[in-house]
Design an enzyme around this catalytic site. Structure first.
Site, PDB file in Angstrom:
ATOM      1  N   ASP A  48       0.855  -1.195   0.000  1.00  0.00           N
ATOM      2  CA  ASP A  48       0.000   0.000   0.000  1.00  0.00           C
ATOM      3  C   ASP A  48       0.890   1.245   0.000  1.00  0.00           C
ATOM      4  OD1 ASP A  48      -2.938   1.024   0.640  1.00  0.00           O
ATOM      5  OD2 ASP A  48      -1.545   2.205   1.857  1.00  0.00           O
ATOM      6  N   TYR A  53       2.802   9.894  -0.099  1.00  0.00           N
ATOM      7  CA  TYR A  53       3.940   9.348   0.661  1.00  0.00           C
ATOM      8  C   TYR A  53       5.278   9.617  -0.040  1.00  0.00           C
ATOM      9  CZ  TYR A  53       0.112   6.510   2.697  1.00  0.00           C
ATOM     10  OH  TYR A  53      -1.056   6.081   3.258  1.00  0.00           O
ATOM     11  N   LYS A  78      -2.765   5.988  -4.294  1.00  0.00           N
ATOM     12  CA  LYS A  78      -3.887   6.892  -3.975  1.00  0.00           C
ATOM     13  C   LYS A  78      -3.648   8.266  -4.584  1.00  0.00           C
ATOM     14  CE  LYS A  78      -3.825   4.640   0.552  1.00  0.00           C
ATOM     15  NZ  LYS A  78      -2.405   4.531   0.936  1.00  0.00           N
ATOM     16  N   HIS A 111      -7.740   9.530  -1.899  1.00  0.00           N
ATOM     17  CA  HIS A 111      -7.123   9.420  -0.569  1.00  0.00           C
ATOM     18  C   HIS A 111      -8.003  10.018   0.527  1.00  0.00           C
ATOM     19  CE1 HIS A 111      -2.818   9.078   1.259  1.00  0.00           C
ATOM     20  NE2 HIS A 111      -3.729   8.826   2.173  1.00  0.00           N
TER      21      HIS A 111
HETATM   22  N1  LIG Z   1      -5.566   6.146   3.783  1.00  0.00           N
HETATM   23  C1  LIG Z   1      -5.039   6.843   4.763  1.00  0.00           C
HETATM   24  O1  LIG Z   1      -5.394   8.006   5.009  1.00  0.00           O
HETATM   25  C2  LIG Z   1      -3.958   6.211   5.583  1.00  0.00           C
HETATM   26  C3  LIG Z   1      -3.523   6.838   6.759  1.00  0.00           C
HETATM   27  C4  LIG Z   1      -2.528   6.209   7.512  1.00  0.00           C
HETATM   28  C5  LIG Z   1      -2.016   4.999   7.092  1.00  0.00           C
HETATM   29  N2  LIG Z   1      -2.422   4.421   5.916  1.00  0.00           N
HETATM   30  C6  LIG Z   1      -1.868   3.131   5.422  1.00  0.00           C
HETATM   31  O2  LIG Z   1      -1.972   2.166   6.452  1.00  0.00           O
HETATM   32  C7  LIG Z   1      -0.660   1.653   6.742  1.00  0.00           C
HETATM   33  C8  LIG Z   1      -0.545   1.242   8.196  1.00  0.00           C
HETATM   34  O3  LIG Z   1      -0.843   2.324   9.056  1.00  0.00           O
HETATM   35  P1  LIG Z   1       0.288   3.167   9.835  1.00  0.00           P
HETATM   36  O4  LIG Z   1       1.599   2.988   9.195  1.00  0.00           O
HETATM   37  O5  LIG Z   1      -0.235   4.545   9.971  1.00  0.00           O
HETATM   38  O6  LIG Z   1       0.278   2.549  11.305  1.00  0.00           O
HETATM   39  P2  LIG Z   1       0.428   1.067  11.934  1.00  0.00           P
HETATM   40  O7  LIG Z   1       0.753   0.085  10.887  1.00  0.00           O
HETATM   41  O8  LIG Z   1      -0.762   0.872  12.808  1.00  0.00           O
HETATM   42  O9  LIG Z   1       1.658   1.269  12.924  1.00  0.00           O
HETATM   43  C9  LIG Z   1       2.969   1.518  12.476  1.00  0.00           C
HETATM   44  C10 LIG Z   1       3.838   1.763  13.713  1.00  0.00           C
HETATM   45  O10 LIG Z   1       3.858   0.576  14.534  1.00  0.00           O
HETATM   46  C11 LIG Z   1       5.196   0.119  14.688  1.00  0.00           C
HETATM   47  N3  LIG Z   1       5.165  -1.345  14.594  1.00  0.00           N
HETATM   48  C12 LIG Z   1       4.807  -2.081  13.502  1.00  0.00           C
HETATM   49  N4  LIG Z   1       4.856  -3.393  13.786  1.00  0.00           N
HETATM   50  C13 LIG Z   1       5.250  -3.503  15.078  1.00  0.00           C
HETATM   51  C14 LIG Z   1       5.495  -4.607  15.931  1.00  0.00           C
HETATM   52  N5  LIG Z   1       5.327  -5.856  15.500  1.00  0.00           N
HETATM   53  N6  LIG Z   1       5.908  -4.349  17.194  1.00  0.00           N
HETATM   54  C15 LIG Z   1       6.068  -3.084  17.632  1.00  0.00           C
HETATM   55  N7  LIG Z   1       5.855  -1.998  16.867  1.00  0.00           N
HETATM   56  C16 LIG Z   1       5.441  -2.205  15.587  1.00  0.00           C
HETATM   57  C17 LIG Z   1       6.007   0.751  13.577  1.00  0.00           C
HETATM   58  O11 LIG Z   1       7.342   0.976  14.005  1.00  0.00           O
HETATM   59  P3  LIG Z   1       8.653   0.695  13.097  1.00  0.00           P
HETATM   60  O12 LIG Z   1       8.340   1.064  11.688  1.00  0.00           O
HETATM   61  O13 LIG Z   1       9.674   1.577  13.730  1.00  0.00           O
HETATM   62  O14 LIG Z   1       8.991  -0.772  13.261  1.00  0.00           O
HETATM   63  C18 LIG Z   1       5.271   2.077  13.372  1.00  0.00           C
HETATM   64  O15 LIG Z   1       5.721   3.036  14.331  1.00  0.00           O
HETATM   65  C19 LIG Z   1       0.254   2.826   6.344  1.00  0.00           C
HETATM   66  O16 LIG Z   1       1.611   2.476   6.268  1.00  0.00           O
HETATM   67  C20 LIG Z   1      -0.390   3.243   5.049  1.00  0.00           C
HETATM   68  O17 LIG Z   1      -0.033   2.338   4.021  1.00  0.00           O
HETATM   69  C21 LIG Z   1      -3.409   5.009   5.180  1.00  0.00           C
END
Ligand SMILES: NC(=O)c1ccc[n+]([C@@H]2O[C@H](COP(=O)([O-])OP(=O)(O)OC[C@H]3O[C@@H](n4cnc5c(N)ncnc54)[C@H](OP(=O)(O)O)[C@@H]3O)[C@@H](O)[C@H]2O)c1
Length: 278
Positions: A48, A53, A78, A111
């Site tokens: 994704d 980004y 997006k 988005h």
């Molecule tokens: N459509 C939208 O508006 C929107 C908004 C936000 C996100 N997204 C998408 O959704 C994806 C996921 O959401 P997100 O990146 O915001 O948040 P997330 O996946 O909920 O959390 C990412 C955070 O958690 C940590 N983490 C991941 N796996 C872990 C584990 N096993 N143990 C401990 N910590 C862990 C990562 O740290 P490290 O990287 O330091 O390991 C990072 O700080 C995004 O990357 C993006 O593709 C979309």
């Protein structure tokens, strides 16, 4: 690799999406190729990304240079917020295709609805045209509330394949997920780990010790058992691998209910009704 163990979900247009992918929000472009390459080695085949980004090019490079056939991948991007005007949206699709350099997109999303900026219905019609022209196998939306979806359903032809929204144990979005489901729209849960906010939770830790898994794995497994698509982000190779190891255990109904009980209406990101930043 282990991609075959990831279940797929049929979208409303017969395209199948792997239920688990790898998120790339906040991975700087210079780190993206390595992070995605590591994720591919762990078994991920669904990535994704987004124009916002700034890392589409590096996602594409990692996929192309992996040596794995393109047909095994599912790549989502997006439309960035400044490009909602229909002509701009059409151009943006080509910009994403050129940056990724992987051929037609698997899935392309609006988005944010930006309800006070232009008209997202017109933007959607532009994406419908690109979908019909073969530029994207599926199109969908992100951060759309029920009222936004109701307008698309009433005024346009193609039902969005997905609605990518913030969902995690502290913000479970039950009414919007139900609305999506009733209309054949798959829910993609962004921030599935609450961007780290759920990782110190005692209930999740207790369930984790019962099943011998980490809090992150329990949380991601809960999402999968609810039927949503998830793509956790991690720049840490060991965590990316940990987040992929979800298919050799399950939560019981009772354990699922304990996670359900954590809902706290705690939104981390902007409210889509109020977010209009271009
Ligand atoms: N459509 C939208 O508006 C929107 C908004 C936000 C996100 N997204 C998408 O959704 C994806 C996921 O959401 P997100 O990146 O915001 O948040 P997330 O996946 O909920 O959390 C990412 C955070 O958690 C940590 N983490 C991941 N796996 C872990 C584990 N096993 N143990 C401990 N910590 C862990 C990562 O740290 P490290 O990287 O330091 O390991 C990072 O700080 C995004 O990357 C993006 O593709 C979309």
């Amino acid at each position: 690799m282990a991609d075959h163990i990831v279940p797929t979900i049929a979208l409303n247009n017969a395209v199948h999406i792997p239920q688990l992918g790898f998120g790339t929000f906040q991975i700087p472009p210079e780190d993206t190729k390595a992070a995605v390459t590591t994720a591919l080695e762990a078994g991920y085949r669904h990535i994704d990304t987004a124009q916002m980004y700034g890392n589409e090019k590096q996602v594409g490079e990692a996929v192309r240079e992996s040596g794995i056939p393109r047909s095994e991948f599912f790549v989502t991007s997006k439309l960035n917020n400044p490009f909602h005007a229909p002509a701009d949206a059409v151009e943006a699709v080509s910009t994403s295709i050129d940056a990724l350099d992987l051929g037609p997109l698997d899935l392309y999303l609006i988005h944010w609805p930006l309800p006070e900026v232009g008209d997202f219905v017109e933007t959607w019609r532009a994406l419908e045209g690109e979908h019909k022209a073969g530029k994207a196998r599926a199109i969908g939306v992100s951060n759309f509330q029920q009222a936004h979806l109701e307008r698309l359903l009433a005024e346009t032809e193609v039902v969005p394949a997905v609605n990518q929204i913030e969902v995690h144990p502290y913000f479970q979005q039950s009414p919007l997920r139900a609305f999506n489901r009733e209309h054949g729209i798959v829910t993609e849960a962004w921030a599935p780990l609450g961007q780290g906010a759920v990782l110190d939770d005692e209930v999740l830790a207790a369930v984790g010790s019962e099943v011998g898994r980490s809090v992150a794995q329990v949380t991601l497994r809960w999402h999968l058992q609810r039927g949503d698509v998830v793509f956790p982000k991690s720049s840490t190779p060991a965590r990316a691998a940990e987040n992929f190891a979800l298919f050799d255990f399950a939560l019981s109904d009772e354990q699922m209910s304990r996670v359900d009980a954590l809902d706290a209406d705690r939104r981390l990101g902007p409210n889509p009704d109020e977010f209009n930043r271009v």
